[in-house]
Design an enzyme around this catalytic site. Sequence first.
Site, PDB file in Angstrom:
ATOM      1  N   GLN A 276      -1.382   2.176  10.091  1.00  0.00           N
ATOM      2  CA  GLN A 276      -0.142   2.266   9.308  1.00  0.00           C
ATOM      3  C   GLN A 276       0.941   3.049  10.054  1.00  0.00           C
ATOM      4  OE1 GLN A 276      -3.204   2.719   8.080  1.00  0.00           O
ATOM      5  NE2 GLN A 276      -3.341   2.263   5.912  1.00  0.00           N
TER       6      GLN A 276
ATOM      7  N   ASN B  98      -5.208  12.387   1.235  1.00  0.00           N
ATOM      8  CA  ASN B  98      -4.241  11.535   1.935  1.00  0.00           C
ATOM      9  C   ASN B  98      -5.035  10.707   2.947  1.00  0.00           C
ATOM     10  OD1 ASN B  98      -1.472  10.670   2.405  1.00  0.00           O
ATOM     11  ND2 ASN B  98      -1.613  11.712   4.372  1.00  0.00           N
ATOM     12  N   LYS B  99      -4.334   9.875   3.665  1.00  0.00           N
ATOM     13  CA  LYS B  99      -4.978   8.969   4.624  1.00  0.00           C
ATOM     14  C   LYS B  99      -5.980   9.696   5.510  1.00  0.00           C
ATOM     15  CE  LYS B  99      -4.736   5.471   4.901  1.00  0.00           C
ATOM     16  NZ  LYS B  99      -5.805   4.655   4.228  1.00  0.00           N
TER      17      LYS B  99
ATOM     18  N   ARG C  18       0.863  -1.182   0.000  1.00  0.00           N
ATOM     19  CA  ARG C  18       0.000   0.000   0.000  1.00  0.00           C
ATOM     20  C   ARG C  18       0.901   1.233   0.000  1.00  0.00           C
ATOM     21  NH1 ARG C  18       2.609   1.843   3.608  1.00  0.00           N
ATOM     22  NH2 ARG C  18       1.114   3.540   3.738  1.00  0.00           N
ATOM     23  N   GLY C  19       0.278   2.398  -0.111  1.00  0.00           N
ATOM     24  CA  GLY C  19       1.047   3.633  -0.274  1.00  0.00           C
ATOM     25  C   GLY C  19       1.050   3.969  -1.763  1.00  0.00           C
ATOM     26  N   ALA C  20       0.756   5.221  -2.091  1.00  0.00           N
ATOM     27  CA  ALA C  20       0.515   5.588  -3.486  1.00  0.00           C
ATOM     28  C   ALA C  20       1.638   5.182  -4.448  1.00  0.00           C
ATOM     29  CB  ALA C  20       0.224   7.086  -3.567  1.00  0.00           C
TER      30      ALA C  20
ATOM     31  N   ARG D 145      -7.592  -0.043  -6.460  1.00  0.00           N
ATOM     32  CA  ARG D 145      -7.831   1.021  -5.479  1.00  0.00           C
ATOM     33  C   ARG D 145      -8.046   2.336  -6.244  1.00  0.00           C
ATOM     34  NH1 ARG D 145      -4.226   1.228  -0.320  1.00  0.00           N
ATOM     35  NH2 ARG D 145      -6.158   2.176   0.458  1.00  0.00           N
TER      36      ARG D 145
ATOM     37  N   ASP E 191      -1.975  10.983  -1.709  1.00  0.00           N
ATOM     38  CA  ASP E 191      -2.448   9.971  -2.669  1.00  0.00           C
ATOM     39  C   ASP E 191      -2.884  10.594  -3.984  1.00  0.00           C
ATOM     40  OD1 ASP E 191      -2.903   8.705   0.161  1.00  0.00           O
ATOM     41  OD2 ASP E 191      -2.688   7.096  -1.318  1.00  0.00           O
TER      42      ASP E 191
HETATM   43  O1  MRU Z   1      -4.392   3.236   2.441  1.00  0.00           O
HETATM   44  P1  MRU Z   1      -2.913   3.395   2.281  1.00  0.00           P
HETATM   45  O2  MRU Z   1      -2.111   2.797   3.386  1.00  0.00           O
HETATM   46  O3  MRU Z   1      -2.445   2.978   0.907  1.00  0.00           O
HETATM   47  O4  MRU Z   1      -2.698   4.970   2.364  1.00  0.00           O
HETATM   48  C1  MRU Z   1      -1.410   5.490   2.257  1.00  0.00           C
HETATM   49  C2  MRU Z   1      -1.345   6.944   2.439  1.00  0.00           C
HETATM   50  O5  MRU Z   1      -2.337   7.621   2.624  1.00  0.00           O
HETATM   51  C3  MRU Z   1       0.002   7.593   2.276  1.00  0.00           C
HETATM   52  O6  MRU Z   1       0.142   8.705   3.107  1.00  0.00           O
HETATM   53  C4  MRU Z   1       0.170   8.032   0.821  1.00  0.00           C
HETATM   54  O7  MRU Z   1      -0.119   6.989  -0.049  1.00  0.00           O
HETATM   55  C5  MRU Z   1       1.525   8.542   0.545  1.00  0.00           C
HETATM   56  S1  MRU Z   1       2.744   7.285   0.516  1.00  0.00           S
HETATM   57  C6  MRU Z   1       4.221   7.943   0.071  1.00  0.00           C
END
Ligand code: MRU
Length: 348
Positions: free
Chosen positions: A195, A246-247, A46-48, A89, A236
């Site tokens: 996370q 973002n999250k 996970r993470g963009a 996603r 994201d």
């Molecule tokens: O749902 P996730 O864990 O994929 O969400 C991740 C985030 O919101 C991060 O802050 C974002 O993707 C940036 S990662 C460099």
Amino acid sequence: MKFKTIEWKGDRVRILDQRRLPGLVRHIDCNTASSVAKAIREMAIRGAPAIGVAAAMGIALAGQKIRTDRPALFLKEVDKVCRQMGQTRPTAVNLFWAIRRMRSVLGRSAQGIKELRAELIKEALAIYREDIEVNRSIGEKGQNLIKDGAGILTHCNAGALATAGYGTALGVMYAARDQGKRFHVFVDETRPLLQGCRLTAWELVQEKIPATVITDNMAGVLMASGKIDLVIVGADRIARNGDTANKIGTYGLAVLSKWHGIPLYVAAPISTIDFGLDSGTEIPIEERGGDEVTHIGGKRIAPTGIKVFNPAFDVTPHSLIAGIITEKGIIRPPFNKSIIRDVGSKAT
Ligand code: MRU
């Protein structure tokens, strides 16, 4: 970094299963594009930026596995996989950016299947390597914001685990550390999937960066007590006016930061900017299953029958953001002018 988030293994994609961290350091070997898509959907990765890299590798893997000598059929099958990846996603735009790059390989005319297979791998590996380089540049451009002795708050995980390596928000901190600066990181636990508590804390402990985990509702108290000098988060998807998805929880943090006069910075590659969107209201927000809220570690904590609201992301309005740290430098407000002026031409 002492670990690899994702690796191309020629006939498979190896992914560090983030659902098990920090308790268990376990890898999943994905032998098919479908298993890569599943790993993205179920958030093993996970993470963009990381999901963009995973999708690219999944598409390259499909290229190796499709058995046909008919170019038209080959293209049709790869196209199907690109669509499958795009359905994993919806919010992180890096996913769609990476798929677009992989598709552009298919568009190159006069190539046979053998050449296309090789080109798909080449492009996926380029996306992987570039992501690490871009993160290092983000770190370099942003590290000046961290003064010696600073208290920094971060949310979710925007570190090496959320990227091909190094990280965006955490990358800025790693770069500051490498400059010899001392600082303390406060880590929001980041409900519902933790996370921050599980992943960011794990990275910072390994990197020996002093850090403290807090629950999400403790940020205001910390800010009021003067312990936080700046907030750095990842992103994201960023709209052309600077509104940033973002999250979930980032928006609340941004409001608190504004109230306390603490600057909030977003650290993200240019590939996270969606130049097609005027504002954050157009960003699709993923809603995930209620179990993520009603359960922790597989154990039910809420009564059966209760309704759940579980958006995975929120949108922070641009007016609450002090700057966007990219690989080309820090973009400052007014974003509706500066984003296009500073990095518009760098978009691919
Ligand atoms: O749902 P996730 O864990 O994929 O969400 C991740 C985030 O919101 C991060 O802050 C974002 O993707 C940036 S990662 C460099």
